[in-house]
Design an enzyme around this catalytic site. Structure first.
Site: not given
Ligand SMILES: *[C@@H]1O[C@H](CO)[C@@H](O)[C@H](O)[C@H]1NC(C)=O
Ligand SMILES: *[C@@H]1O[C@H](CO)[C@@H](O)[C@H](O)[C@H]1NC(C)=O
Length: 560
Positions: A391-392
């Site tokens: 996600e990052e």
């Protein structure tokens, strides 16, 4: 339709249909009269299942301890996506979903990820180019040196030997203020403070103004904020619109659609200390008073010069494997309707807040649903618990999965319930698409407030900012983005606390959570219960609890 079918049947068939109907009616009546079969004990065990929400809430005892134990395990080490260190957290999630008795699945993708190479450096030079000072690119708080050094994912390799200009937060109005002072950044290194919105936007704006590199300062309390600087929406930059599965076609770096997403100039997050060393060396017009206040110290000018900055950054771009993990409970009556709960697992550092406070809550939901399954409960619709990876780097794990299953999700997903940073402080916050507003508000009346004895979350939420306010999820900074903005699925996002000092830094550790974020893990418990009850209502209510009158009035309110 049924009328037309009957009309076309020959007369003999009509008699057959009537006889069959009578037989059916008769057997139904007989079956109804049969005395209730199950023995008394089983009946007692099954009784609360008639109210899944009550059963779910009754399993709260020890939930905070179980959440704390999971959080400690998940945050035992850093677990950046695509690195070997990501393994243990993935194994922990998979193990806990299995232990709860859920069916598990793992999906692997191989997107383009971006890490720092070895040869980054930052130094201050005199105006004649002679060395003045080497500046640290490390994070003061990272004592164990186990973390990835601070960097901006997808910043290109490059460097500059140039004068610096302090651009405050690097917003449009900051450049306008500089212009009034007669200062521009063309050919120079922009030095910004964090807080000017999405860092990728700050870098892109500086590039637009002609800067050759950007340094973004962290908070004065020590951390350096890592993060992504890609532009133009979530997902793997080389497979826009389709999944980065093994063997998938990938666009080239020279493709216009790809070029648009990458920053044009190198950038780097630095400590407040490092940024101040540069800013203090600057001459030029005085730093405006309000910028000075934000900076927290007296410094001289905005620049440019007279010193020079020598900055080099080396990016290590590679295709790495990432893993989404799923726990599935098949629906008993509408298995083709999915209620989806999601949280990411990957973290820039230890991830105690971002995102594993959410992961620990998700695992407590799994634990409770597992016990409910054993006591005979089965959801009407299917429930899918998702643990996203990468996600990052721009919501990659969730986006690739949504892209891979788009048609299926658009026709079958009931709602997507996201929790990223479950707990970063005090106060309940939520966003949702409007048809879910009422359900969300109703559910907060059933969950105990973690901070005020005798109150429900609804009470404190209502008192907090002069009435309940629900955000409209226009953001694209968490995993609801592909579900809502790409697939159009009704979505919710929940969290406790708004900002925390350790965001994307070495300070985002279990220790911080235990000391400051949620010492008794009761805010975690509240998120678990709101999240779980939302899922249960959406999975079990015979009629979906959507309110489209609220949706209509919101459309009226926001029309332009
Ligand atoms: C700038 O830094 C790089 C890398 O450390 C070094 O190779 C180069 O000589 C430096 N340039 C100047 C002018 O000091
Ligand atoms: C869980 O909450 C109770 C209060 O309800 C508290 O006494 C206990 O210490 C908490 N456990 C943890 C691990 O924080």
């Amino acid at each position: 339709m049924p009328h037309a079918v009957l009309a076309r049947l020959p007369p003999g068939s009509v008699r057959l249909v009537i006889a069959f109907g009578l037989l059916l009616l008769f057997s139904l009546l007989v079956l109804r009269r049969r005395p209730a079969g199950p023995p008394a004990k089983a009946a007692a065990a099954r009784l609360p299942v008639r109210d899944p929400a009550a059963l779910f809430l009754s399993l709260s005892a020890g939930g905070n301890a179980s959440i704390a134990a999971d959080l400690r395990a998940l945050t035992a080490g850093p677990h950046l996506a695509g690195t070997p260190a990501a393994g243990p957290a993935a194994a922990h999630v998979l193990g806990r979903l299995r232990a709860a008795g859920l069916q598990t699945l793992t999906r692997e993708y191989a997107p383009l990820l971006s890490y720092p190479g070895r040869a980054s450096s930052l130094a201050l030079l005199r105006s004649d180019g002679s060395p003045l000072a080497r500046l640290s690119l490390e994070e003061p708080a990272d004592e164990g040196r186990r973390l990835v050094p601070p960097y901006h994912a997808y910043a290109p390799s490059g460097g500059a030997v140039a004068e610096a200009v302090f651009v405050n937060l690097g917003r449009e109005e900051d450049y306008a203020a500089l212009e009034r002072l007669g200062v521009g950044v063309r050919g120079r290194v922009a030095v910004a403070r964090r807080g000017g919105g999405y860092r990728g936007g700050v870098v892109a704006r500086a590039a637009e103004k002609g800067a050759v590199a950007v340094l973004i300062a962290g908070r004065a309390d020590g951390g350096v904020e890592r993060g992504v600087v890609l532009l133009g929406g979530p997902g793997d930059p080389l497979t826009p619109g389709w999944a980065a599965a093994g063997g998938a076609e990938r666009l080239g770096f020279d493709d216009e659609a790809v070029k648009r997403r990458f920053p044009k100039i190198p950038s780097m997050p630095v400590s407040a200390e490092t940024a101040l060393a540069i800013i203090r060396s600057l001459g030029g017009p005085s730093i405006p008073a309000e910028w000075q206040a934000g900076l927290g110290v007296d410094a001289g000018g905005v620049g440019p010069g007279p010193t020079l900055v020598n900055f080099t950054y080396q990016e290590d771009r590679k295709f790495e494997k990432i893993h989404d993990i799923f726990g599935v409970i098949k629906g008993s009556q509408e298995p083709d309707r999915y209620v989806i709960l999601g949280n990411h697992r990957d973290a820039w550092t230890y991830g105690a807040v971002d995102p594993n406070s959410g992961t620990a809550s998700l695992l407590d939901i799994a634990r409770r649903l597992g016990i409910m399954l054993q006591s005979g409960w089965k959801p009407r619709r299917s429930i899918i618990l998702c643990s996203w990876d990468a996600e990052e780097f721009g919501m990659i794990g969730s986006t690739e999965w949504v892209e891979e299953n788009l048609a299926d999700l658009q026709s079958k997903a009931v709602a997507y319930l996201n929790v990223d940073c479950a707990v970063q402080g005090v106060g309940f916050f939520a966003g949702s698409t409007p048809q879910l507003d009422k359900l969300l508000v109703d559910i907060t009346r059933q969950v105990k407030d973690p901070d005020v004895m005798g109150k429900m979350v609804h009470d404190t939420w209502n008192e907090m900012n002069g009435g309940i306010s629900i955000e409209r999820l226009a953001r694209t900074d968490s995993d609801f983005a592909p579900f809502l903005h790409h697939a159009g699925i009704p979505s919710v996002d929940l969290y406790y606390g708004k900002e925390f000092p350790g965001y994307h830094t070495a300070l985002d550790s279990y220790n911080w959570m235990e000391k400051h974020g949620d010492p008794l893990f009761l805010r975690h418990l509240a998120i678990t219960e709101i999240w779980g009850l939302l899922a249960l209502r959406l999975a079990d209510d015979p009629v979906l609890p959507f309110d489209y009158q609220v949706y209509a009035s919101q459309l009226q309110l926001w029309k332009f």
